[in-house]
Design a protein around this motif. Structure first.
Motif, PDB file in Angstrom:
ATOM      1  N   UNK A  66       1.035  -1.062  -0.182  1.00  0.00           N
ATOM      2  CA  UNK A  66      -0.109   0.443   0.468  1.00  0.00           C
ATOM      3  C   UNK A  66       0.711   1.215  -0.035  1.00  0.00           C
ATOM      4  N   UNK A  67       0.472   2.408  -0.646  1.00  0.00           N
ATOM      5  CA  UNK A  67       1.294   3.624  -1.060  1.00  0.00           C
ATOM      6  C   UNK A  67       0.770   4.348  -0.473  1.00  0.00           C
ATOM      7  N   UNK A  68       0.874   5.762  -0.310  1.00  0.00           N
ATOM      8  CA  UNK A  68       1.066   7.260   0.253  1.00  0.00           C
ATOM      9  C   UNK A  68      -0.699   7.709  -0.026  1.00  0.00           C
ATOM     10  N   UNK A  69      -1.157   7.283  -1.628  1.00  0.00           N
ATOM     11  CA  UNK A  69      -2.482   7.618  -2.254  1.00  0.00           C
ATOM     12  C   UNK A  69      -3.164   6.782  -1.763  1.00  0.00           C
ATOM     13  N   UNK A  70      -3.349   5.473  -1.510  1.00  0.00           N
ATOM     14  CA  UNK A  70      -4.747   4.172  -1.200  1.00  0.00           C
ATOM     15  C   UNK A  70      -4.024   3.969   0.697  1.00  0.00           C
ATOM     16  N   UNK A  71      -3.342   4.438   1.048  1.00  0.00           N
ATOM     17  CA  UNK A  71      -2.964   4.725   2.280  1.00  0.00           C
ATOM     18  C   UNK A  71      -4.185   5.565   2.780  1.00  0.00           C
ATOM     19  N   UNK A  72      -4.532   6.429   2.957  1.00  0.00           N
ATOM     20  CA  UNK A  72      -5.634   7.967   2.704  1.00  0.00           C
ATOM     21  C   UNK A  72      -6.306   7.403   2.550  1.00  0.00           C
ATOM     22  N   UNK A  73      -7.134   7.254   1.478  1.00  0.00           N
ATOM     23  CA  UNK A  73      -7.955   6.377   1.029  1.00  0.00           C
ATOM     24  C   UNK A  73      -8.475   5.546   2.176  1.00  0.00           C
ATOM     25  N   UNK A  74      -7.528   4.331   2.522  1.00  0.00           N
ATOM     26  CA  UNK A  74      -8.502   3.147   3.195  1.00  0.00           C
ATOM     27  C   UNK A  74      -8.029   3.264   4.441  1.00  0.00           C
ATOM     28  N   UNK A 106     -12.515   5.334   8.363  1.00  0.00           N
ATOM     29  CA  UNK A 106     -12.874   6.522   9.414  1.00  0.00           C
ATOM     30  C   UNK A 106     -12.406   6.654  10.078  1.00  0.00           C
ATOM     31  N   UNK A 107     -10.972   6.083  10.727  1.00  0.00           N
ATOM     32  CA  UNK A 107      -9.073   6.376  11.471  1.00  0.00           C
ATOM     33  C   UNK A 107      -8.829   7.432  10.675  1.00  0.00           C
ATOM     34  N   UNK A 108      -8.032   8.188  12.271  1.00  0.00           N
ATOM     35  CA  UNK A 108      -7.723   9.078  12.065  1.00  0.00           C
ATOM     36  C   UNK A 108      -5.543   8.158  11.334  1.00  0.00           C
ATOM     37  N   UNK A 109      -5.148   9.117  11.399  1.00  0.00           N
ATOM     38  CA  UNK A 109      -3.714   7.798  10.423  1.00  0.00           C
ATOM     39  C   UNK A 109      -3.417   8.147  11.602  1.00  0.00           C
ATOM     40  N   UNK A 110      -3.205   8.966  12.649  1.00  0.00           N
ATOM     41  CA  UNK A 110      -2.141   8.683  14.003  1.00  0.00           C
ATOM     42  C   UNK A 110      -2.897   7.917  14.708  1.00  0.00           C
ATOM     43  N   UNK A 111      -4.106   7.452  14.552  1.00  0.00           N
ATOM     44  CA  UNK A 111      -4.506   6.211  14.995  1.00  0.00           C
ATOM     45  C   UNK A 111      -3.302   4.619  15.925  1.00  0.00           C
ATOM     46  N   UNK A 112      -3.187   4.435  16.898  1.00  0.00           N
ATOM     47  CA  UNK A 112      -2.008   3.807  17.013  1.00  0.00           C
ATOM     48  C   UNK A 112      -2.768   2.358  16.913  1.00  0.00           C
ATOM     49  N   UNK A 113      -1.926   1.659  16.049  1.00  0.00           N
ATOM     50  CA  UNK A 113      -2.936  -0.121  16.030  1.00  0.00           C
ATOM     51  C   UNK A 113      -3.210  -0.826  17.633  1.00  0.00           C
ATOM     52  N   UNK A 114      -2.474  -0.628  18.298  1.00  0.00           N
ATOM     53  CA  UNK A 114      -2.855  -1.654  19.766  1.00  0.00           C
ATOM     54  C   UNK A 114      -4.481  -0.763  20.747  1.00  0.00           C
ATOM     55  N   UNK A 115      -5.133   1.001  19.684  1.00  0.00           N
ATOM     56  CA  UNK A 115      -6.166   1.476  20.631  1.00  0.00           C
ATOM     57  C   UNK A 115      -6.809   0.521  19.457  1.00  0.00           C
ATOM     58  N   UNK A 141     -12.056  -4.565  18.397  1.00  0.00           N
ATOM     59  CA  UNK A 141     -11.852  -5.526  17.149  1.00  0.00           C
ATOM     60  C   UNK A 141     -13.188  -4.942  15.619  1.00  0.00           C
ATOM     61  N   UNK A 142     -13.974  -4.521  16.686  1.00  0.00           N
ATOM     62  CA  UNK A 142     -14.559  -3.869  15.138  1.00  0.00           C
ATOM     63  C   UNK A 142     -14.125  -2.922  14.418  1.00  0.00           C
ATOM     64  N   UNK A 143     -13.187  -2.109  14.695  1.00  0.00           N
ATOM     65  CA  UNK A 143     -12.043  -1.058  13.848  1.00  0.00           C
ATOM     66  C   UNK A 143     -11.742  -1.967  13.556  1.00  0.00           C
ATOM     67  N   UNK A 144     -10.954  -2.553  13.933  1.00  0.00           N
ATOM     68  CA  UNK A 144      -9.809  -4.137  12.871  1.00  0.00           C
ATOM     69  C   UNK A 144     -10.367  -4.627  11.826  1.00  0.00           C
ATOM     70  N   UNK A 145     -11.805  -5.141  11.971  1.00  0.00           N
ATOM     71  CA  UNK A 145     -12.894  -5.880  11.042  1.00  0.00           C
ATOM     72  C   UNK A 145     -12.946  -4.680   9.793  1.00  0.00           C
ATOM     73  N   UNK A 146     -12.975  -3.385  10.413  1.00  0.00           N
ATOM     74  CA  UNK A 146     -13.799  -2.522   9.036  1.00  0.00           C
ATOM     75  C   UNK A 146     -12.372  -2.058   8.025  1.00  0.00           C
ATOM     76  N   UNK A 147     -11.102  -1.784   8.960  1.00  0.00           N
ATOM     77  CA  UNK A 147     -10.191  -1.469   8.417  1.00  0.00           C
ATOM     78  C   UNK A 147     -10.057  -2.794   7.494  1.00  0.00           C
ATOM     79  N   UNK A 148     -10.128  -4.098   7.997  1.00  0.00           N
ATOM     80  CA  UNK A 148      -9.287  -5.529   6.961  1.00  0.00           C
ATOM     81  C   UNK A 148     -10.964  -4.952   5.559  1.00  0.00           C
ATOM     82  N   UNK A 149     -12.263  -4.421   5.759  1.00  0.00           N
ATOM     83  CA  UNK A 149     -12.435  -4.572   4.806  1.00  0.00           C
ATOM     84  C   UNK A 149     -12.353  -3.122   4.064  1.00  0.00           C
ATOM     85  N   UNK A 150     -11.901  -2.242   4.551  1.00  0.00           N
ATOM     86  CA  UNK A 150     -11.228  -0.898   3.486  1.00  0.00           C
ATOM     87  C   UNK A 150     -10.599  -1.260   3.062  1.00  0.00           C
ATOM     88  N   UNK A 151      -9.204  -2.239   3.191  1.00  0.00           N
ATOM     89  CA  UNK A 151      -7.800  -2.121   2.419  1.00  0.00           C
ATOM     90  C   UNK A 151      -9.010  -2.354   1.053  1.00  0.00           C
TER      91      UNK A 151
END
Length: 276
Positions: free
Chosen positions: A170-178, A183-192, A195-205
């Motif tokens: 994944x590059x810069x452009x699509x990282x922003x779009x994902x 609906x995640x702020x780019x500076x959110x830490x992964x460990x925070x 489970x629902x957000x992780x599932x949504x992030x996967x679907x967004x990728x």
């Protein structure tokens, strides 16, 4: 340029155009991008060779021939490809392979990309080639696999998305779009992430990358043209968010520009600047 959807399109077009074609001439204008990992010169190794196949490996394109050599191209930020009947290319040609009826150019005005000539199947000397993580377009990239990968991450989520040893690629452009889609702020830490957000992030990728592939395919532009008109937040600073109308902002994330909507992607912790 190019990012994964661009490379999927380029791979498809080159796979249709190049196999079977013979290299009749090799013209090198910017040797700084070349990395020769065999004893023979580029001319000696390639003259008379015929293209056999082209495939993508993460951010790399692998060109196989009817002899035991391969060209591996990592275009990075500025590399572009061009197929033309003309003997002249567009801006900043680095090398040209003169084929039967067509010329294949590699262009790079920043001289950032790398072109490796290697013995077939010998990839150990190519930086990051063997260190690619799971291909996000492959059947191996399941939700279970994604949860396994992200559970050990302690970085900001945008940094994680662009870590190619975890996710390829994944590059810069699509990282922003994902992140906008998730609906995640780019500076959110992964460990925070919940489970629902992780599932949504996967679907967004998966959803955003497939959307990008479809949009690039639909545009049907020449290989050297960057297709970015479909972007919703990338490079849209000070424009209205297409979802809520708030102003798109730009912030630095470990040296990279990140574009996001401060309303749709609220921070989970206090930031130096309150973009809201």
């Amino acid at each position: 340029m190019p990012e994964l959807p661009d490379l999927v399109y380029i791979e498809k077009k080159l796979s249709a155009a190049l196999p079977g074609k013979q290299i009749c001439g090799v013209t090198i204008t910017e040797p700084i991008v070349l990395r020769n990992l065999i004893a023979d010169s580029f001319d000696e190794a390639l003259l008379g060779a015929r293209f056999k196949s082209i495939h993508r490996h993460g951010p790399f394109l692998v060109f196989a021939f009817d002899r035991a050599v391969e060209i591996i191209i990592h275009p990075m930020l500025a590399g572009r490809f061009q197929l033309t009947e003309s003997a002249k290319s567009g801006r900043a040609p680095c090398f040209c392979l003169n084929l039967e009826g067509v010329n294949f150019f590699y262009l790079d005005d920043k001289k950032m990309g790398k072109v490796y000539l290697t013995a077939a199947g010998e990839y150990a000397a190519i930086p990051r080639f063997l260190d690619q993580g799971v291909d996000i377009t492959s059947a191996e990239f399941t939700l279970e696999k994604f949860r396994e990968i992200i559970k050990s991450q302690r970085t900001q989520v945008r940094v994680f998305l662009m870590t190619q040893s975890a996710l390829s690629a994944i590059g810069n452009a699509y990282a922003d779009e994902i992140l906008f889609d998730a609906r995640l702020h780019p500076k959110t830490f992964c460990q925070k992430l919940t489970p629902a957000q992780i599932g949504q992030l996967y679907e967004s990728i998966i959803g955003v990358i497939n959307w990008g592939i479809a949009e690039v395919e639909k545009a049907q532009q020449p290989l050297e043209v960057k297709v970015r008109g479909h972007m919703k937040v990338r490079n849209r600073k000070d424009q209205p968010c297409p979802r809520c109308g708030a102003t798109i902002r730009r912030a630095g994330v470990l040296g990279f520009d990140s574009f996001f909507c401060p309303n749709c992607q609220p921070p989970t912790r206090e930031q130096f600047i309150d973009w809201r």
